[in-house]
Design a protein around this motif. Structure first.
Motif, short mmCIF file in Angstrom:
data_model
loop_
_atom_site.label_atom_id
_atom_site.label_comp_id
_atom_site.label_asym_id
_atom_site.label_seq_id
_atom_site.Cartn_x
_atom_site.Cartn_y
_atom_site.Cartn_z
N ALA A 93 0.89 -1.20 -0.10
CA ALA A 93 -0.13 -0.08 -0.12
C ALA A 93 0.96 1.16 0.02
N ALA A 94 1.86 1.25 1.07
CA ALA A 94 2.82 2.54 1.02
C ALA A 94 3.59 2.61 -0.47
N LEU A 95 3.93 1.35 -1.00
CA LEU A 95 4.65 1.61 -2.28
C LEU A 95 3.77 1.95 -3.50
N VAL A 96 2.44 1.65 -3.70
CA VAL A 96 1.90 2.20 -4.54
C VAL A 96 1.30 3.61 -4.18
N ARG A 97 1.02 3.97 -3.21
CA ARG A 97 0.91 5.48 -2.57
C ARG A 97 2.01 6.40 -3.09
N GLU A 98 3.25 5.95 -2.68
CA GLU A 98 4.51 6.54 -2.92
C GLU A 98 4.79 6.86 -4.29
N SER A 99 4.68 5.82 -5.01
CA SER A 99 4.67 5.84 -6.61
C SER A 99 3.94 6.68 -7.08
N ASN A 100 2.59 6.44 -6.89
CA ASN A 100 1.68 7.60 -7.58
C ASN A 100 1.78 8.80 -7.43
N THR A 101 2.48 9.29 -6.23
CA THR A 101 2.96 10.59 -6.22
C THR A 101 4.11 10.99 -6.79
N ALA A 102 5.06 9.93 -6.78
CA ALA A 102 6.47 10.43 -7.26
C ALA A 102 6.55 10.47 -8.63
N GLY A 103 5.75 9.79 -9.45
CA GLY A 103 5.58 9.99 -11.06
C GLY A 103 6.11 8.99 -11.99
N HIS A 104 7.24 8.34 -11.50
CA HIS A 104 8.08 7.30 -12.45
C HIS A 104 7.31 5.87 -12.72
N VAL A 105 6.57 5.53 -11.59
CA VAL A 105 5.91 4.29 -11.71
C VAL A 105 4.30 4.67 -11.00
N TRP A 106 3.44 4.31 -11.97
CA TRP A 106 2.16 4.46 -11.67
C TRP A 106 1.18 3.18 -11.44
N PHE A 107 0.35 3.26 -10.70
CA PHE A 107 -0.63 2.02 -10.49
C PHE A 107 -2.08 2.52 -10.95
N VAL A 108 -2.63 1.97 -11.84
CA VAL A 108 -3.86 2.65 -12.20
C VAL A 108 -4.73 1.35 -12.40
N PRO A 109 -6.13 1.56 -12.13
CA PRO A 109 -7.07 0.42 -12.20
C PRO A 109 -7.49 0.02 -13.65
N ASP A 110 -7.11 0.91 -14.71
CA ASP A 110 -7.48 0.44 -15.94
C ASP A 110 -6.86 1.51 -16.74
N LEU A 111 -7.16 1.60 -18.26
CA LEU A 111 -6.42 2.47 -19.35
C LEU A 111 -7.24 3.80 -19.19
N ASP A 112 -8.45 3.80 -18.90
CA ASP A 112 -8.89 5.22 -18.86
C ASP A 112 -8.33 6.12 -17.66
N ALA A 113 -8.17 5.40 -16.59
CA ALA A 113 -7.50 6.04 -15.50
C ALA A 113 -5.94 6.32 -15.88
N LEU A 114 -5.29 5.63 -16.80
CA LEU A 114 -3.99 5.99 -17.29
C LEU A 114 -3.91 7.36 -18.23
N ASP A 115 -5.09 7.10 -19.00
CA ASP A 115 -5.12 8.36 -19.80
C ASP A 115 -5.51 9.69 -19.17
N ASP A 116 -6.05 9.57 -17.91
CA ASP A 116 -6.21 10.71 -17.05
C ASP A 116 -5.17 11.28 -16.34
N ARG A 117 -4.32 10.25 -15.94
CA ARG A 117 -2.99 10.69 -15.45
C ARG A 117 -2.03 11.34 -16.50
N LEU A 118 -2.10 10.62 -17.80
CA LEU A 118 -1.35 11.23 -18.70
C LEU A 118 -1.72 12.58 -18.93
N ARG A 119 -3.00 12.89 -19.11
CA ARG A 119 -3.53 14.28 -19.49
C ARG A 119 -2.99 15.34 -18.18
N HIS A 120 -3.05 14.78 -17.06
CA HIS A 120 -2.70 15.88 -16.04
C HIS A 120 -1.25 15.78 -15.73
N ALA A 121 -0.46 15.05 -16.16
CA ALA A 121 1.11 15.14 -16.18
C ALA A 121 1.81 15.86 -17.16
N ALA A 122 1.06 16.07 -18.24
CA ALA A 122 1.71 16.86 -19.22
C ALA A 122 1.79 18.44 -18.71
#
Length: 122
Positions: A93-122
């Motif tokens: 749980a800590a690894l997922v939380r830290e990874s999702n805030t650090a930016g280089h490794v993400w854990f997402v539930p589906d490809l739609d969530a990946l699309d959202d992350r990519l849009r907001h990362a740009a």
């Protein structure tokens, strides 16, 4: 379906086939990184393709795989519902939380969530 490079939210992503071979060794991870040289910046791997050791942090397999991606400056995205694994492991749980805030490794539930992350990362 084979692993394919798709444009997702303006980013070239190697979308890995859920039915593809498991990622069970560091070499398997390096093979995916090598496939990005055809033009992808991100690798989206279904959680089901990752060897179970990836989610058991005591094995250090997750760290080894994540480090390979970081060394080659390729973003790794684990796609799928891993909520049961996260609920069972405070360390994961800590690894997922830290990874999702650090930016280089993400854990997402589906490809739609990946699309959202990519849009907001740009």
């Amino acid at each position: 379906m084979a692993d394919v490079i798709e444009e997702r939210a303006g980013t070239p992503v190697l979308v890995c086939d859920p039915g593809g071979p498991p990622i069970a060794t560091e070499q398997d991870a390096l093979d995916l990184i090598g496939a990005t040289y055809l033009g992808a910046d991100v690798v989206a791997v279904p959680a089901s393709r990752l060897d179970r050791r990836f989610f058991s942090l005591g094995t250090r397999f997750a760290g080894e795989v994540m480090q390979k991606f970081a060394n080659y400056r390729v973003r790794l995205v684990v796609v799928g519902d891993i909520s049961a694994l996260v609920a069972a492991s405070p360390a994961l749980a800590a690894l997922v939380r830290e990874s999702n805030t650090a930016g280089h490794v993400w854990f997402v539930p589906d490809l739609d969530a990946l699309d959202d992350r990519l849009r907001h990362a740009a």
